[in-house]
Write an enzyme that holds these catalytic residues in place. Structure first.
Site, PDB file in Angstrom:
ATOM      1  N   GLY A   1       0.792  -1.223   0.000  1.00 35.85           N
ATOM      2  CA  GLY A   1       0.000   0.000   0.000  1.00 35.85           C
ATOM      3  C   GLY A   1       0.821   1.269   0.000  1.00 35.85           C
ATOM      4  N   GLY A   2       2.156   1.156   0.128  1.00 34.26           N
ATOM      5  CA  GLY A   2       3.013   2.337   0.143  1.00 34.26           C
ATOM      6  C   GLY A   2       3.272   2.876  -1.255  1.00 34.26           C
TER       7      GLY A   2
ATOM      8  N   LYS B   1      20.339   6.157   1.774  1.00 33.06           N
ATOM      9  CA  LYS B   1      20.633   6.535   3.161  1.00 33.06           C
ATOM     10  C   LYS B   1      21.273   5.378   3.937  1.00 33.06           C
ATOM     11  CE  LYS B   1      17.131  10.147   3.432  1.00 33.06           C
ATOM     12  NZ  LYS B   1      16.965  10.211   1.972  1.00 33.06           N
TER      13      LYS B   1
ATOM     14  N   LYS C   1      18.285   0.301   7.512  1.00 30.29           N
ATOM     15  CA  LYS C   1      18.253  -0.249   6.159  1.00 30.29           C
ATOM     16  C   LYS C   1      19.578  -0.923   5.810  1.00 30.29           C
ATOM     17  CE  LYS C   1      15.346  -0.035   3.629  1.00 30.29           C
ATOM     18  NZ  LYS C   1      14.218  -0.995   3.434  1.00 30.29           N
TER      19      LYS C   1
ATOM     20  N   LEU D   1      10.430  10.879  -6.311  1.00 33.99           N
ATOM     21  CA  LEU D   1       9.527  12.016  -6.489  1.00 33.99           C
ATOM     22  C   LEU D   1       8.089  11.614  -6.198  1.00 33.99           C
ATOM     23  CD1 LEU D   1      10.898  13.544  -9.813  1.00 33.99           C
ATOM     24  CD2 LEU D   1      11.308  14.337  -7.499  1.00 33.99           C
TER      25      LEU D   1
END
Length: 623
Positions: free
Chosen positions: A292-293, A411, A423, A451
């Site tokens: 759902g992300g 990151k 991560k 974006l």
């Protein structure tokens, strides 16, 4: 009963009533004029001499009223223009009376007909205004009308009030204006109040909506007022000038130049250059975590085009899972789609789901990725991002999954924050399994800012520009790599097709983009100017807030400089060092103990010991 009688009248019946009222008013006006002029006496001879003149004037009143269109003006439209027509009607009828008096030999003086015209104007206009208000009250009786407060008592505000007076569903209550000289005055029949009394007015007057009627001020200033009023407990709408609405305003069409996607990326878009991957996933059984992300949802959309045999969607957000499941069923009609509501930390659920649906490929996109939130919720971030990856990766191996692809981030490279470290630990978990597992091919894909994804800088800047600024920037020198959501999803799918085991795939993302330049482009692209020392009269300011704890000035994509090629020139493979099986087991054991013991310091110690980290930028250290 009276309401039904009024509303049942036809247009012709209403006009006949108006004609009758005008005819009846004439005798009253004439006799009153005679009395005021002291021309008439009470004897029957005098009244008898005047009566033919009165009857003739009543007849002429009908003709003149029809000729001037007075009887055809509806009560609801009877405003200043109606009064002017009534004045013309009174003057013409007075002159007619003077002429008839001379012809009939009555010889009434001019002063009598001047008084008659004035009285006729007052009486004719008066009965229309009274009847208009009574009729409006009858029509609006029992109807719930939206109560509106007008912010701005200028020309546009006054025009709005004039327009709303004809509306049966909206009731203008009062004005609010910043101009102190207007406050406490009555304009268009409404009192003007100061902005300080706005909240009290909303409560006391039961206001439903505030309308900003100030089109002459700049859009950012208007947006700031709207933002300030957002929490007053009612709707806030902005109104352009009426000249703007019909296209007569010279500054109506502000030339807005959208920000080029190439400027945002710092390179050309790659969707057209990335090869198709349908053959790799067609007919396969796919599981996508974090479906759902932002990234997960785009993976699902692109996967639908690959026509898999079964698509399993895993997400712990009920709303997000519902939305993506609904969307996919509309575009993937007839395809087997299985929504699974749960967390990747649920070992039994993940294992049973993979076994039940005989999963071939796992795309792991579930993660907490918002840097400041994870920095403030260290244990939750590490549990979800590291242990969740371990659970899903182990379940994939146990279920005999063919490919496992971890979605990572730039990151994770020499991280200076907990999110990046979590991560990187997740990458180390996958690299460890890849080194000692023959059946499942594990790989990772690493990219920069996406974006439009949740928590990214683009939606934040758009929201800040929409409310008039300022646009917040952590540091004037900060840079970031950018890619589109579709590029990110395609890269993940390609990584799965190229994977040999333990690979870290990165995209050639061009040059990093200065965020200050991006902020300026977005402000100017929205049609505004940047407010700074050179342009103090600009619209929107760029405010420097300082780097957040753990934030870098510049992100990296690779830990080492060793890069290998792949079948596509824009996609690179990095063979990076990783922990041994014993080191990885020790790191995970210490991390679990820290999380179970709610010991944030111990969790940070695990990061410091096992994750290669960069020195914080000076600005970040000062935070």
């Amino acid at each position: 009963m009276f309401y039904e009688a009024v509303t049942a009248l036809s247009r012709a019946q209403k006009q006949a009533l108006f004609i009758l009222m005008d005819a009846v008013v004439v005798p009253f006006a004439m006799f009153a004029a005679l009395a005021l002029a002291a021309t008439a006496t009470s004897d029957r001879t005098t009244l008898g001499d005047v009566m033919p003149l009165v009857l003739a004037l009543s007849a002429f009143a009908i003709v003149i009223g029809w000729w001037l269109g007075l009887t055809r003006i509806t009560l609801n439209a009877y405003e200043m223009r109606g009064v002017i027509r009534t004045a013309a009607y009174s003057v013409v009828l007075g002159l007619t009376g003077l002429a008839l008096s001379a012809v009939m030999g009555i010889g009434l003086p001019l002063g009598t007909f001047v008084i008659f015209s004035l009285l006729l104007l007052v009486m004719s206009a008066g009965w229309r205004i009274v009847l208009r208000n009574v009729t409006l009250h009858i029509y609006r009786h029992g109807e719930a009308r939206k109560r509106v407060l007008i912010y701005g008592a200028g020309q546009t505000g006054q025009q709005l009030v004039a327009a709303l007076r004809h509306d049966d569903s909206i009731l203008p209550i009062a004005f609010v204006d910043d101009n102190a000289t207007l406050q406490s005055l009555m304009i268009s029949g409404l009192k003007v109040h100061g902005p300080a009394s706005l909240k009290k007015l909303v409560v006391d007057k039961k206001i439903d909506r505030v309308v900003l009627a100030m089109p002459s001020i700049s859009q950012p200033a208007l947006a700031r007022i709207a933002h300030r009023l957002r929490n007053i407990g009612c709707e806030v709408h902005a109104l352009p000038s009426f000249a703007t609405l019909v296209g007569e305003s010279g500054d109506m069409r502000k030339q807005v130049t959208p920000v080029s996607i190439h400027d945002l990326l710092g390179r050309n878009r790659l969707e057209s250059e990335l090869p198709g991957v349908s053959h790799v996933y067609s007919g396969r059984r796919i599981l996508i975590s974090g479906a759902g992300g932002s990234i997960g949802a785009e993976l699902c959309r692109q996967m639908i085009a690959c026509k898999p045999d079964c698509l399993v969607l895993v997400d712990h957000s009920e709303l997000a899972l519902y939305n993506i499941d609904k969307e996919l069923r509309e575009i993937g009609e007839g395809m087997t789609i299985v929504p699974v509501l749960g967390s990747v930390l649920d070992e039994r659920l993940m294992r049973d789901t993979m076994l039940e649906h005989d999963i071939d490929v796992v795309l792991h996109a579930a993660a907490y990725k918002h840097l400041p939130l994870v920095e403030k919720n260290v244990l939750s971030g590490l549990r979800n991002n590291v242990l969740g990856t371990k659970v899903l990766a182990d379940a994939s191996r146990a279920a005999g999954v063919n490919r496992f692809i971890l979605v990572s981030t730039d990151k994770a490279v020499r991280p200076t924050n907990v999110m990046g470290a979590s991560k990187r630990l997740a990458e180390l978990v996958v690299q460890d399994l890849a080194a000692r597992t023959g059946g499942t091919r594990y790989s990772m894909v690493r990219f920069g800012n996406v974006l439009g994804s949740s928590g990214s800088v683009i939606p934040l800047f758009e929201e800040q520009i929409l409310r008039g600024g300022p646009v917040t920037l952590t540091d004037p020198n900060v840079t970031r790599y950018f890619m589109t959501i579709s590029e990110a999803a395609r890269l993940v799918l390609l990584a799965g097709s190229f994977a040999r085991g333990g690979d870290v795939f990165v995209l050639d993302m061009g040059d990093p983009v200065p965020i200050r330049k991006l902020a300026r482009q977005m402000i100017e692209g929205a049609g505004f100017s940047v407010k700074d020392d050179e342009t103090p009269d600009g619209d929107i300011e760029i405010a420097i807030t300082g780097l957040r704890p753990g934030e870098k000035l510049h992100e990296e994509l690779l830990i080492s400089s060793d890069m290998l090629t792949t079948p596509h020139a824009k996609i690179l493979r990095a063979q990076e060092s990783f922990l041994s099986e014993f080191e990885m087991a020790t790191a995970l054991k210490d991390l679990r103990l820290a999380i179970e013991g709610f010991d944030e310091s111990a969790a940070r110690a695990v990061i410091s010991r096992w994750v290669e980290r960069a020195e914080l930028d000076d600005a970040a250290q000062q935070n």
